[in-house]
Design a protein around this motif. Structure first.
Motif, short mmCIF file in Angstrom:
data_model
loop_
_atom_site.label_atom_id
_atom_site.label_comp_id
_atom_site.label_asym_id
_atom_site.label_seq_id
_atom_site.Cartn_x
_atom_site.Cartn_y
_atom_site.Cartn_z
N PRO A 157 0.83 -1.21 0.00
CA PRO A 157 0.00 0.00 0.00
C PRO A 157 0.86 1.25 0.00
N VAL A 158 0.52 2.20 -0.84
CA VAL A 158 1.23 3.48 -0.92
C VAL A 158 0.20 4.58 -1.02
N ASP A 159 0.18 5.49 -0.06
CA ASP A 159 -0.77 6.61 -0.15
C ASP A 159 -0.07 7.96 -0.24
N ALA A 160 1.25 7.97 -0.23
CA ALA A 160 2.01 9.21 -0.43
C ALA A 160 3.43 8.85 -0.83
N VAL A 161 4.06 9.72 -1.63
CA VAL A 161 5.46 9.53 -2.03
C VAL A 161 6.19 10.86 -1.92
N PHE A 162 7.33 10.81 -1.24
CA PHE A 162 8.22 11.97 -1.17
C PHE A 162 9.38 11.70 -2.11
N PHE A 163 9.43 12.46 -3.20
CA PHE A 163 10.53 12.36 -4.16
C PHE A 163 11.60 13.37 -3.77
N PHE A 164 12.86 12.96 -3.87
CA PHE A 164 13.94 13.80 -3.37
C PHE A 164 14.33 14.90 -4.34
N ASN A 165 13.66 15.00 -5.50
CA ASN A 165 13.71 16.22 -6.30
C ASN A 165 12.45 16.31 -7.14
N ASP A 166 12.20 17.49 -7.69
CA ASP A 166 10.96 17.73 -8.43
C ASP A 166 10.90 16.98 -9.75
N LEU A 167 12.04 16.80 -10.42
CA LEU A 167 12.01 16.12 -11.71
C LEU A 167 11.45 14.71 -11.56
N MET A 168 11.89 13.97 -10.55
CA MET A 168 11.36 12.63 -10.33
C MET A 168 9.86 12.68 -10.02
N ALA A 169 9.46 13.67 -9.24
CA ALA A 169 8.04 13.79 -8.89
C ALA A 169 7.19 14.04 -10.13
N LEU A 170 7.70 14.85 -11.06
CA LEU A 170 6.95 15.13 -12.29
C LEU A 170 6.80 13.87 -13.14
N GLY A 171 7.84 13.04 -13.19
CA GLY A 171 7.73 11.77 -13.90
C GLY A 171 6.69 10.87 -13.27
N ALA A 172 6.61 10.88 -11.95
CA ALA A 172 5.64 10.05 -11.24
C ALA A 172 4.20 10.53 -11.48
N LEU A 173 4.01 11.85 -11.56
CA LEU A 173 2.65 12.37 -11.81
C LEU A 173 2.09 11.81 -13.11
N ARG A 174 2.94 11.68 -14.11
CA ARG A 174 2.50 11.12 -15.39
C ARG A 174 2.06 9.67 -15.24
N VAL A 175 2.83 8.89 -14.51
CA VAL A 175 2.49 7.48 -14.30
C VAL A 175 1.17 7.34 -13.55
N LEU A 176 1.01 8.12 -12.51
CA LEU A 176 -0.23 8.04 -11.72
C LEU A 176 -1.44 8.39 -12.58
N HIS A 177 -1.29 9.38 -13.44
CA HIS A 177 -2.38 9.75 -14.36
C HIS A 177 -2.69 8.60 -15.31
N GLU A 178 -1.65 8.00 -15.89
CA GLU A 178 -1.86 6.92 -16.85
C GLU A 178 -2.49 5.69 -16.21
N ARG A 179 -2.25 5.51 -14.92
CA ARG A 179 -2.78 4.33 -14.23
C ARG A 179 -4.09 4.61 -13.52
N GLY A 180 -4.65 5.77 -13.79
CA GLY A 180 -5.99 6.08 -13.29
C GLY A 180 -6.07 6.41 -11.82
N LEU A 181 -4.96 6.81 -11.22
CA LEU A 181 -4.94 7.17 -9.81
C LEU A 181 -4.99 8.68 -9.65
N ARG A 182 -5.75 9.13 -8.66
CA ARG A 182 -5.93 10.57 -8.45
C ARG A 182 -4.87 11.10 -7.48
N VAL A 183 -4.38 12.29 -7.80
CA VAL A 183 -3.43 12.98 -6.93
C VAL A 183 -4.08 14.27 -6.47
#
Length: 331
Positions: free
Chosen positions: A237-263
């Protein structure tokens, strides 16, 4: 025949002496006149004899900054800010890109240790504290970052432990209990942020699930996307992610969108650096915002101070930061 000082003076409509004053960083020149002369220098591609000027005045007016990568929005913004501060003091900045490789960092320090460079602002990524301390160069140097603080060197850094602790505490306060961390390392920037992450979980009485800590990645968008996919595929289970820089976080936002998960409803996301892209992403990105203008101003101040007094006691400067809470955690 090459361009002469007189040619620059004629084009700028000023005296020979005024051009000389601008080139030699004389303070008694108005900003308007200085800009006029610099424009003429650029148009005529005039190149002053830096070696001769250095011998006459003991300084060249050139500073160097050695940074890991200029493709990183954070380092690009930092370089730009340092350049702007230096320009206000009539200093010219040269940029050396090291790609975060130890050998390139050593080569950069060796090549910048010259009479043509008055001072160096250096952000080591691979060199150890011992490597830096053992460098025999005589050029004044200010160190940036979290690779350690060799004795006798001016050093500027953000408190990564405290900043990461604050981000993680924010996620805990939102009721998140399965918080992943992406970008952990044993030392340096990633090490400090990992310690802050663990400390905040400990403060909240939450366990550190090592399966939710992702390390040994490049700090780029692709790595963030890769890590996010791996976390979702792990079955944990994962309900939050702390990325250690913004570039990684932006890549993750795309994945979450593609997999139908809301942020942030399904997964809250936070980053670090406050790059401009994060302010305009959908959702906008919660992040740690270091005071980059302060960092740049202090770096130049310390170089100039050491030029004036080579025996001055070394300073350790902490960079202020703030937590920018945006839509990726707050909705």
């Amino acid at each position: 025949m090459g361009t002469r000082l007189k040619d620059v003076a004629d084009l700028a409509g000023v005296s020979f002496k005024t051009v000389s004053n601008v080139i030699n960083n004389h303070p008694n020149v108005t900003e308007k006149t200085r800009e006029k002369v610099l424009k003429a220098i650029a148009e005529l591609r005039y190149r002053p004899n830096v070696s001769a000027r250095s011998l006459r005045h003991g300084r060249s007016g050139f500073l160097a900054i050695a940074l890991p990568e200029l493709t990183s929005p954070y380092f690009a913004a930092l370089a730009s800010e340092i350049g702007a501060v230096a320009k206000r003091q009539s200093l010219t900045v040269l940029i050396e890109e090291t790609f975060g490789e130890a050998e390139r960092e050593r080569i950069a320090l060796d090549s910048l240790d010259t009479q043509l460079i008055d001072g160096v602002v250096f952000s080591p990524m691979a060199m150890t504290v011992e490597d830096v301390a053992a460098h025999p160069g005589s050029t004044p140097m200010v160190l940036l970052g979290e690779r350690g603080h060799p004795a006798g060197f001016d050093h500027i850094a953000i408190d990564n432990v405290r900043a990461a602790r604050e981000v993680t505490a924010h996620l805990v306060a939102l009721g998140r209990r399965h918080i992943a961390a992406v970008g952990a390392q044993r030392a340096g920037t990633g090490g400090g942020r990992a310690r802050g992450y663990r400390a905040a979980l400990h403060d909240a009485g939450l366990p550190v699930d090592r399966r939710l800590v992702v390390s040994d990645l490049d700090f780029d968008r692709a790595s963030g996307a890769q890590a996010m996919n791996a976390l979702l595929d792990s079955g944990r289970p994962v309900d939050a992610v702390f990325f250690f820089n913004d570039l990684m976080a932006l890549g993750a936002l795309r994945v979450l969108h593609e997999r139908g998960l809301r942020v942030p409803e399904d997964v809250a996301v936070a980053g670090f650096d406050d790059i401009e892209d994060g302010r305009y992403s959908t959702p906008s990105l919660t992040t740690v915002s270091p005071d980059v203008p302060f960092l740049a101003a202090e770096a130049i101040r310390l170089v100039v101070r050491r030029l004036a007094d080579p025996e001055a006691k070394a300073e350790r400067i902490d960079v202020p930061f703030r937590l920018e809470i945006r839509e990726s955690t707050a909705g």
